[in-house]
Design a protein around this motif. Structure first.
Motif, PDB file in Angstrom:
ATOM      1  N   ARG A 261      61.678 117.752  -1.771  1.00 27.81           N
ATOM      2  CA  ARG A 261      60.517 118.342  -2.448  1.00 27.81           C
ATOM      3  C   ARG A 261      60.298 117.732  -3.828  1.00 27.81           C
ATOM      4  O   ARG A 261      59.178 117.470  -4.229  1.00 27.81           O
ATOM      5  CB  ARG A 261      60.693 119.846  -2.635  1.00 27.81           C
ATOM      6  N   LEU A 262      61.418 117.532  -4.542  1.00 30.99           N
ATOM      7  CA  LEU A 262      61.306 116.996  -5.887  1.00 30.99           C
ATOM      8  C   LEU A 262      60.785 115.562  -5.853  1.00 30.99           C
ATOM      9  O   LEU A 262      59.933 115.170  -6.622  1.00 30.99           O
ATOM     10  CB  LEU A 262      62.673 117.056  -6.579  1.00 30.99           C
ATOM     11  N   LYS A 263      61.296 114.805  -4.886  1.00 31.49           N
ATOM     12  CA  LYS A 263      60.856 113.419  -4.742  1.00 31.49           C
ATOM     13  C   LYS A 263      59.361 113.403  -4.431  1.00 31.49           C
ATOM     14  O   LYS A 263      58.603 112.638  -4.998  1.00 31.49           O
ATOM     15  CB  LYS A 263      61.646 112.739  -3.621  1.00 31.49           C
ATOM     16  N   GLU A 264      58.961 114.295  -3.523  1.00 35.87           N
ATOM     17  CA  GLU A 264      57.537 114.420  -3.201  1.00 35.87           C
ATOM     18  C   GLU A 264      56.754 114.718  -4.462  1.00 35.87           C
ATOM     19  O   GLU A 264      55.736 114.128  -4.726  1.00 35.87           O
ATOM     20  CB  GLU A 264      57.307 115.608  -2.269  1.00 35.87           C
ATOM     21  N   GLY A 265      57.288 115.676  -5.211  1.00 37.44           N
ATOM     22  CA  GLY A 265      56.608 116.102  -6.434  1.00 37.44           C
ATOM     23  C   GLY A 265      56.290 114.943  -7.338  1.00 37.44           C
ATOM     24  O   GLY A 265      55.165 114.805  -7.797  1.00 37.44           O
ATOM     25  N   SER A 266      57.264 114.059  -7.537  1.00 34.50           N
ATOM     26  CA  SER A 266      56.995 112.962  -8.457  1.00 34.50           C
ATOM     27  C   SER A 266      56.002 111.971  -7.849  1.00 34.50           C
ATOM     28  O   SER A 266      55.191 111.400  -8.566  1.00 34.50           O
ATOM     29  CB  SER A 266      58.290 112.278  -8.881  1.00 34.50           C
ATOM     30  N   ALA A 267      56.043 111.784  -6.511  1.00 33.84           N
ATOM     31  CA  ALA A 267      55.068 110.873  -5.886  1.00 33.84           C
ATOM     32  C   ALA A 267      53.665 111.480  -5.949  1.00 33.84           C
ATOM     33  O   ALA A 267      52.689 110.774  -6.187  1.00 33.84           O
ATOM     34  CB  ALA A 267      55.462 110.576  -4.451  1.00 33.84           C
ATOM     35  N   ILE A 268      53.589 112.802  -5.730  1.00 32.14           N
ATOM     36  CA  ILE A 268      52.291 113.464  -5.823  1.00 32.14           C
ATOM     37  C   ILE A 268      51.791 113.351  -7.250  1.00 32.14           C
ATOM     38  O   ILE A 268      50.650 113.038  -7.515  1.00 32.14           O
ATOM     39  CB  ILE A 268      52.412 114.938  -5.400  1.00 32.14           C
ATOM     40  N   ASN A 269      52.722 113.584  -8.165  1.00 32.63           N
ATOM     41  CA  ASN A 269      52.320 113.484  -9.558  1.00 32.63           C
ATOM     42  C   ASN A 269      51.954 112.067  -9.959  1.00 32.63           C
ATOM     43  O   ASN A 269      51.168 111.885 -10.856  1.00 32.63           O
ATOM     44  CB  ASN A 269      53.402 114.053 -10.464  1.00 32.63           C
ATOM     45  N   GLN A 270      52.512 111.069  -9.297  1.00 32.55           N
ATOM     46  CA  GLN A 270      52.114 109.690  -9.610  1.00 32.55           C
ATOM     47  C   GLN A 270      50.605 109.537  -9.422  1.00 32.55           C
ATOM     48  O   GLN A 270      49.905 109.017 -10.269  1.00 32.55           O
ATOM     49  CB  GLN A 270      52.852 108.690  -8.722  1.00 32.55           C
ATOM     50  N   SER A 271      50.101 110.031  -8.287  1.00 34.91           N
ATOM     51  CA  SER A 271      48.668 109.968  -8.036  1.00 34.91           C
ATOM     52  C   SER A 271      47.890 110.872  -8.989  1.00 34.91           C
ATOM     53  O   SER A 271      46.853 110.486  -9.509  1.00 34.91           O
ATOM     54  CB  SER A 271      48.357 110.355  -6.586  1.00 34.91           C
ATOM     55  N   LEU A 272      48.414 112.077  -9.217  1.00 31.89           N
ATOM     56  CA  LEU A 272      47.682 112.996 -10.099  1.00 31.89           C
ATOM     57  C   LEU A 272      47.761 112.554 -11.561  1.00 31.89           C
ATOM     58  O   LEU A 272      46.788 112.687 -12.302  1.00 31.89           O
ATOM     59  CB  LEU A 272      48.223 114.413  -9.958  1.00 31.89           C
ATOM     60  N   THR A 273      48.899 112.009 -11.948  1.00 30.74           N
ATOM     61  CA  THR A 273      49.019 111.492 -13.310  1.00 30.74           C
ATOM     62  C   THR A 273      48.046 110.333 -13.487  1.00 30.74           C
ATOM     63  O   THR A 273      47.329 110.248 -14.490  1.00 30.74           O
ATOM     64  CB  THR A 273      50.466 110.994 -13.584  1.00 30.74           C
ATOM     65  N   ALA A 274      48.007 109.452 -12.475  1.00 28.61           N
ATOM     66  CA  ALA A 274      47.079 108.321 -12.533  1.00 28.61           C
ATOM     67  C   ALA A 274      45.637 108.829 -12.610  1.00 28.61           C
ATOM     68  O   ALA A 274      44.827 108.309 -13.379  1.00 28.61           O
ATOM     69  CB  ALA A 274      47.273 107.420 -11.322  1.00 28.61           C
ATOM     70  N   LEU A 275      45.338 109.868 -11.829  1.00 29.21           N
ATOM     71  CA  LEU A 275      43.986 110.442 -11.864  1.00 29.21           C
ATOM     72  C   LEU A 275      43.674 110.947 -13.273  1.00 29.21           C
ATOM     73  O   LEU A 275      42.582 110.702 -13.801  1.00 29.21           O
ATOM     74  CB  LEU A 275      43.870 111.577 -10.833  1.00 29.21           C
ATOM     75  N   GLY A 276      44.658 111.626 -13.871  1.00 31.43           N
ATOM     76  CA  GLY A 276      44.479 112.121 -15.237  1.00 31.43           C
ATOM     77  C   GLY A 276      44.216 110.983 -16.210  1.00 31.43           C
ATOM     78  O   GLY A 276      43.324 111.068 -17.059  1.00 31.43           O
ATOM     79  N   ASN A 277      44.956 109.889 -16.058  1.00 31.51           N
ATOM     80  CA  ASN A 277      44.790 108.740 -16.954  1.00 31.51           C
ATOM     81  C   ASN A 277      43.436 108.071 -16.763  1.00 31.51           C
ATOM     82  O   ASN A 277      42.804 107.636 -17.727  1.00 31.51           O
ATOM     83  CB  ASN A 277      45.908 107.723 -16.733  1.00 31.51           C
ATOM     84  N   VAL A 278      42.998 107.991 -15.508  1.00 29.70           N
ATOM     85  CA  VAL A 278      41.687 107.402 -15.226  1.00 29.70           C
ATOM     86  C   VAL A 278      40.585 108.261 -15.860  1.00 29.70           C
ATOM     87  O   VAL A 278      39.681 107.745 -16.533  1.00 29.70           O
ATOM     88  CB  VAL A 278      41.468 107.264 -13.696  1.00 29.70           C
ATOM     89  N   ILE A 279      40.705 109.560 -15.677  1.00 32.74           N
ATOM     90  CA  ILE A 279      39.705 110.472 -16.229  1.00 32.74           C
ATOM     91  C   ILE A 279      39.675 110.366 -17.754  1.00 32.74           C
ATOM     92  O   ILE A 279      38.605 110.301 -18.363  1.00 32.74           O
ATOM     93  CB  ILE A 279      39.981 111.928 -15.760  1.00 32.74           C
ATOM     94  N   GLU A 280      40.866 110.289 -18.362  1.00 34.00           N
ATOM     95  CA  GLU A 280      40.935 110.204 -19.815  1.00 34.00           C
ATOM     96  C   GLU A 280      40.291 108.909 -20.327  1.00 34.00           C
ATOM     97  O   GLU A 280      39.498 108.937 -21.267  1.00 34.00           O
ATOM     98  CB  GLU A 280      42.396 110.281 -20.240  1.00 34.00           C
ATOM     99  N   ALA A 281      40.635 107.788 -19.664  1.00 35.75           N
ATOM    100  CA  ALA A 281      40.077 106.500 -20.108  1.00 35.75           C
ATOM    101  C   ALA A 281      38.561 106.483 -19.957  1.00 35.75           C
ATOM    102  O   ALA A 281      37.831 106.049 -20.854  1.00 35.75           O
ATOM    103  CB  ALA A 281      40.713 105.365 -19.304  1.00 35.75           C
ATOM    104  N   LEU A 282      38.074 106.999 -18.806  1.00 34.79           N
ATOM    105  CA  LEU A 282      36.631 107.011 -18.576  1.00 34.79           C
ATOM    106  C   LEU A 282      35.922 107.907 -19.589  1.00 34.79           C
ATOM    107  O   LEU A 282      34.865 107.556 -20.113  1.00 34.79           O
ATOM    108  CB  LEU A 282      36.334 107.522 -17.166  1.00 34.79           C
ATOM    109  N   ALA A 283      36.521 109.074 -19.817  1.00 36.70           N
ATOM    110  CA  ALA A 283      35.909 110.020 -20.761  1.00 36.70           C
ATOM    111  C   ALA A 283      35.845 109.390 -22.149  1.00 36.70           C
ATOM    112  O   ALA A 283      34.812 109.450 -22.815  1.00 36.70           O
ATOM    113  CB  ALA A 283      36.704 111.321 -20.781  1.00 36.70           C
ATOM    114  N   ASP A 284      36.936 108.731 -22.575  1.00 35.89           N
ATOM    115  CA  ASP A 284      36.946 108.063 -23.883  1.00 35.89           C
ATOM    116  C   ASP A 284      35.865 106.991 -23.951  1.00 35.89           C
ATOM    117  O   ASP A 284      35.159 106.872 -24.944  1.00 35.89           O
ATOM    118  CB  ASP A 284      38.310 107.390 -24.133  1.00 35.89           C
TER     119      ASP A 284
END
Ligand code: ADP
Ligand code: MG
Length: 360
Positions: A261-284
């Motif tokens: 589950r924890l391993k999944e969590g970090s892989a899921i977060n890889q995509s969600l973290t990336a999504l967050g970074n994309v949103i932040e860069a675009l918004a800026d």
């Protein structure tokens, strides 16, 4: 014709669940019109946000209750109208596990969500067409991103391999080898969706009895072909509709995950973290260009950091009209996740997309 528009944000608050009712949990979210206010249960500090749509689905039967039908009337009809004009559109649901993402997108028994209502309405419109020179083609594909692997949910053996995301000038961004099923009526889609949903990866976590740990993307291609009898030519207009149900956005600590589950969590977060970074860069970037400063430096948008952001590239800051549904819990003990979701949504609201009609 290019059409610039911001990512539209719809925040939706679900009712208390049985557990919260039993524990007599306090409510920390209030919605009035387009305003959404959250109160920190510890400090009493209030934070206020304004969004395109605030759906209060807290109290079934109350005068302000936002039903599935109401949500569809706003969001579903708007994407259908855009698809008919030939624009790409996408709706993505974001929020912590159990906040109502799948309820909004897919729905519950007897309470269909945006996806089934939209497809039913699409076929109604197609059936109502009485122009003999106009014909329609509808194709669907359904994929899941699980631990950074892309799997085809229409394939009998979706675990067999991970599909590659590719890009070409003609096709744009696409998933190589992903099955595209042609559908003739709503019942066809319903059957396919059922098959696809049983293929999804679901696992137990403490947050919710059965929670989806993967991101799912249903893509509908609507092609309108017009025959010009005089010139004996045909022209196509295609709209790509992405309907996305993201994995839970909660941070790992709270779910009590361990091992796999924890391993999944970090892989899921890889995509969600990336999504967050994309949103932040675009918004800026959007804020910078709106400031009118000539030298405003554009940030590089890190689409390539995850499978999810690659697949959503056109939907975010690109050629699409995009709606984000931010699903939130009303419960005080979810305050931190709720505030984080609202901040995320607020950032996403700054993104400008430039949609063009896809004609050939
Ligand atoms: P998620 O997909 O975000 O993990 P779900 O959509 O599965 O969450 O919702 C969790 C539970 O809450 C489900 O039982 C769902 O039926 C219920 N629920 C969510 N949103 C609403 C709503 N707006 N109205 C009524 N029930 C809801
Ligand atoms: Mg879900």
């Amino acid at each position: 014709m290019a059409d610039t528009s911001s990512v539209q944000i719809a925040v939706r608050m679900r009712p208390f669940n049985e557990r919260e009712k039993k524990l007599k949990t306090a409510k920390c979210v209030e919605m009035v019109g387009q305003m959404c206010t959250v109160t920190d249960p510890e400090s009493g500090k209030e934070r206020q946000f304004s969004f395109n749509y605030c759906y209060d689905s807290f109290q079934p039967g109350s005068e302000h209750f936002a039903s599935q039908e109401m949500v569809f009337r706003d969001l579903g009809i708007s994407y259908l109208e855009n698809a008919w004009k030939g624009y790409n559109c996408s709706i993505f649901a974001y929020g912590q596990t159990g906040a109502g993402k799948s309820y909004s997108m897919t729905g519950a028994p007897g309470q269909p969500g945006i996806i089934p209502r939209g497809l039913a309405e699409m076929f109604q419109r197609i059936d109502a067409n009485d122009d003999p020179d106009l014909s329609f083609r509808v194709e669907v594909s359904f994929l899941e991103i699980y631990m950074e692997k892309v799997r085809d949910l229409f394939s009998a053996t979706p675990t067999a391999g991970s599909l590659k995301v590719r890009e070409s000038p003609k096709l744009g961004i696409y998933v190589e080898g992903l099955k595209k099923e042609r559908v003739a009526c709503y019942e066809d889609v319903e059957q396919l969706m059922e098959l696809g949903n049983t293929m999804r990866t679901v696992a137990q976590t403490n947050m919710n009895a059965v929670s989806s740990r993967s991101h799912s993307v249903l893509t509908v291609l609507l092609t309108q072909t017009r025959i010009n009898k005089e010139s004996m030519t045909a022209s196509d207009m295609t709209s790509k509709i992405n309907l996305i149900d993201l994995a839970g956005s909660e941070r790992q600590g709270k779910t009590g995950a361990e091992g796999q589950r924890l391993k999944e969590g970090s892989a899921i977060n890889q995509s969600l973290t990336a999504l967050g970074n994309v949103i932040e860069a675009l918004a800026d970037n959007c804020v910078a260009s709106a400031s009118g400063k000539k030298k405003a430096k554009k940030r590089l948008v890190p689409y390539r950091d995850s499978k999810l952001t690659r697949i959503l590239q056109e939907s975010l800051g690109g050629n699409a009209k995009t709606i984000m549904v931010a699903a939130i819990s009303p419960a005080a003990d979810n305050f931190k996740e709720t505030l984080s979701t609202l901040r995320y949504a607020n950032r996403a609201s700054k993104i400008q997309n430039v949609a063009v009609i896809n004609e050939s």
